[in-house]
Design a protein around this motif. Sequence first.
Motif, mmCIF file in Angstrom:
data_model
loop_
_atom_site.group_PDB
_atom_site.id
_atom_site.type_symbol
_atom_site.label_atom_id
_atom_site.label_comp_id
_atom_site.label_asym_id
_atom_site.label_seq_id
_atom_site.Cartn_x
_atom_site.Cartn_y
_atom_site.Cartn_z
ATOM 1 N N LEU A 130 118.245 -39.431 -2.605
ATOM 2 C CA LEU A 130 119.410 -40.253 -2.285
ATOM 3 C C LEU A 130 120.696 -39.435 -2.400
ATOM 4 O O LEU A 130 121.572 -39.516 -1.534
ATOM 5 C CB LEU A 130 119.468 -41.489 -3.186
ATOM 6 C CG LEU A 130 120.629 -42.452 -2.944
ATOM 7 C CD1 LEU A 130 120.628 -42.976 -1.506
ATOM 8 C CD2 LEU A 130 120.561 -43.607 -3.934
ATOM 9 N N ILE A 131 120.817 -38.653 -3.451
ATOM 10 C CA ILE A 131 122.004 -37.807 -3.615
ATOM 11 C C ILE A 131 122.129 -36.843 -2.432
ATOM 12 O O ILE A 131 123.213 -36.674 -1.860
ATOM 13 C CB ILE A 131 121.953 -37.040 -4.948
ATOM 14 C CG1 ILE A 131 122.180 -38.011 -6.113
ATOM 15 C CG2 ILE A 131 122.976 -35.901 -4.979
ATOM 16 C CD1 ILE A 131 121.930 -37.414 -7.480
ATOM 17 N N LYS A 132 121.019 -36.249 -2.030
ATOM 18 C CA LYS A 132 121.032 -35.317 -0.901
ATOM 19 C C LYS A 132 121.426 -36.029 0.394
ATOM 20 O O LYS A 132 122.257 -35.541 1.160
ATOM 21 C CB LYS A 132 119.660 -34.662 -0.757
ATOM 22 C CG LYS A 132 119.589 -33.619 0.319
ATOM 23 C CD LYS A 132 118.214 -32.963 0.338
ATOM 24 C CE LYS A 132 118.120 -31.919 1.430
ATOM 25 N NZ LYS A 132 116.811 -31.263 1.446
ATOM 26 N N LEU A 133 120.854 -37.198 0.640
ATOM 27 C CA LEU A 133 121.146 -37.946 1.863
ATOM 28 C C LEU A 133 122.593 -38.440 1.888
ATOM 29 O O LEU A 133 123.256 -38.371 2.930
ATOM 30 C CB LEU A 133 120.180 -39.114 2.027
ATOM 31 C CG LEU A 133 118.723 -38.725 2.292
ATOM 32 C CD1 LEU A 133 117.832 -39.955 2.256
ATOM 33 C CD2 LEU A 133 118.579 -37.983 3.615
ATOM 34 N N LEU A 134 123.087 -38.928 0.775
ATOM 35 C CA LEU A 134 124.482 -39.377 0.730
ATOM 36 C C LEU A 134 125.439 -38.203 0.932
ATOM 37 O O LEU A 134 126.505 -38.353 1.532
ATOM 38 C CB LEU A 134 124.775 -40.108 -0.572
ATOM 39 C CG LEU A 134 124.164 -41.500 -0.684
ATOM 40 C CD1 LEU A 134 124.364 -42.070 -2.082
ATOM 41 C CD2 LEU A 134 124.708 -42.444 0.370
ATOM 42 N N GLY A 135 125.041 -37.023 0.447
ATOM 43 C CA GLY A 135 125.844 -35.835 0.708
ATOM 44 C C GLY A 135 125.939 -35.542 2.192
ATOM 45 O O GLY A 135 127.003 -35.168 2.702
ATOM 46 N N LYS A 136 124.844 -35.753 2.907
ATOM 47 C CA LYS A 136 124.873 -35.573 4.360
ATOM 48 C C LYS A 136 125.765 -36.616 5.030
ATOM 49 O O LYS A 136 126.507 -36.301 5.963
ATOM 50 C CB LYS A 136 123.453 -35.672 4.943
ATOM 51 C CG LYS A 136 122.590 -34.479 4.689
ATOM 52 C CD LYS A 136 121.248 -34.663 5.364
ATOM 53 C CE LYS A 136 120.402 -33.402 5.289
ATOM 54 N NZ LYS A 136 119.173 -33.542 6.079
ATOM 55 N N VAL A 137 125.693 -37.859 4.566
ATOM 56 C CA VAL A 137 126.534 -38.925 5.135
ATOM 57 C C VAL A 137 128.010 -38.595 4.894
ATOM 58 O O VAL A 137 128.854 -38.795 5.772
ATOM 59 C CB VAL A 137 126.176 -40.303 4.533
ATOM 60 C CG1 VAL A 137 127.183 -41.366 4.936
ATOM 61 C CG2 VAL A 137 124.769 -40.721 4.956
ATOM 62 N N ALA A 138 128.330 -38.059 3.732
ATOM 63 C CA ALA A 138 129.708 -37.765 3.371
ATOM 64 C C ALA A 138 130.246 -36.478 3.986
ATOM 65 O O ALA A 138 131.454 -36.271 4.010
ATOM 66 C CB ALA A 138 129.833 -37.696 1.849
ATOM 67 N N ALA A 139 129.371 -35.632 4.512
ATOM 68 C CA ALA A 139 129.793 -34.347 5.073
ATOM 69 C C ALA A 139 130.670 -34.549 6.299
ATOM 70 O O ALA A 139 130.496 -35.506 7.052
ATOM 71 C CB ALA A 139 128.576 -33.495 5.416
ATOM 72 N N ASP A 140 131.555 -33.602 6.518
ATOM 73 C CA ASP A 140 132.470 -33.690 7.660
ATOM 74 C C ASP A 140 131.797 -33.443 8.992
ATOM 75 O O ASP A 140 132.214 -33.941 9.991
ATOM 76 C CB ASP A 140 133.636 -32.715 7.493
ATOM 77 C CG ASP A 140 134.660 -33.236 6.498
ATOM 78 O OD1 ASP A 140 134.724 -34.445 6.288
ATOM 79 O OD2 ASP A 140 135.383 -32.407 5.926
ATOM 80 N N LYS A 141 130.829 -32.618 9.090
ATOM 81 C CA LYS A 141 130.134 -32.406 10.363
ATOM 82 C C LYS A 141 128.888 -31.641 10.152
ATOM 83 O O LYS A 141 128.525 -30.891 9.510
ATOM 84 C CB LYS A 141 131.003 -31.682 11.382
ATOM 85 C CG LYS A 141 132.060 -32.596 11.938
ATOM 86 C CD LYS A 141 132.834 -31.910 13.047
ATOM 87 C CE LYS A 141 133.933 -32.818 13.531
ATOM 88 N NZ LYS A 141 134.751 -32.276 14.531
#
Length: 172
Positions: free
Chosen positions: A161-172
Amino acid sequence: MNTYHSAGAAGDLPQPLASGERDAHSGRGKEDDIDLLRDSLAYEIKKAQVRSYEVLFELFGPDALSPARMTALCIIGTQPGINQSALADALRVNRASVVKVIDALESVGYVERQSIPDDRRSYALAVTSEGHAELRRLTALSRRYEDIIAAQLTGRERATLIKLLGKVAADK
């Protein structure tokens, strides 16, 4: 927005579903045309945020620093000498907002601005001894807090979940 039959002969245009009819492929009915929350990642993130803030303030108390101020204090504590612009970037806020955060942390004695000899327009930020004590207290509470909000997850699910949310929060 209409829900359409997805099946048809080659060249046929999709046709809107009749009232109460379900699309054979998606399982969606006409009522889904107005359901903004169905399968909404943003809504699930928002619900998780609301719950996490409820737990945070229950555990930390009503007079706790806001999550943004806790985050800023942590960043300043782990990156001594960071300037206001870099802190604004790390928090993803504008400079005016970061000044308010720093002012609040400075007013409770957790942070101090230090002059940068070659730059009269910028300040290096440092955590005071009171700020370090508060960071240690917040870190201990945060470990309990993390256990509470992740209680329904396995260790692997939490990491995913932490990894996936990091992807969602990434700029591009």
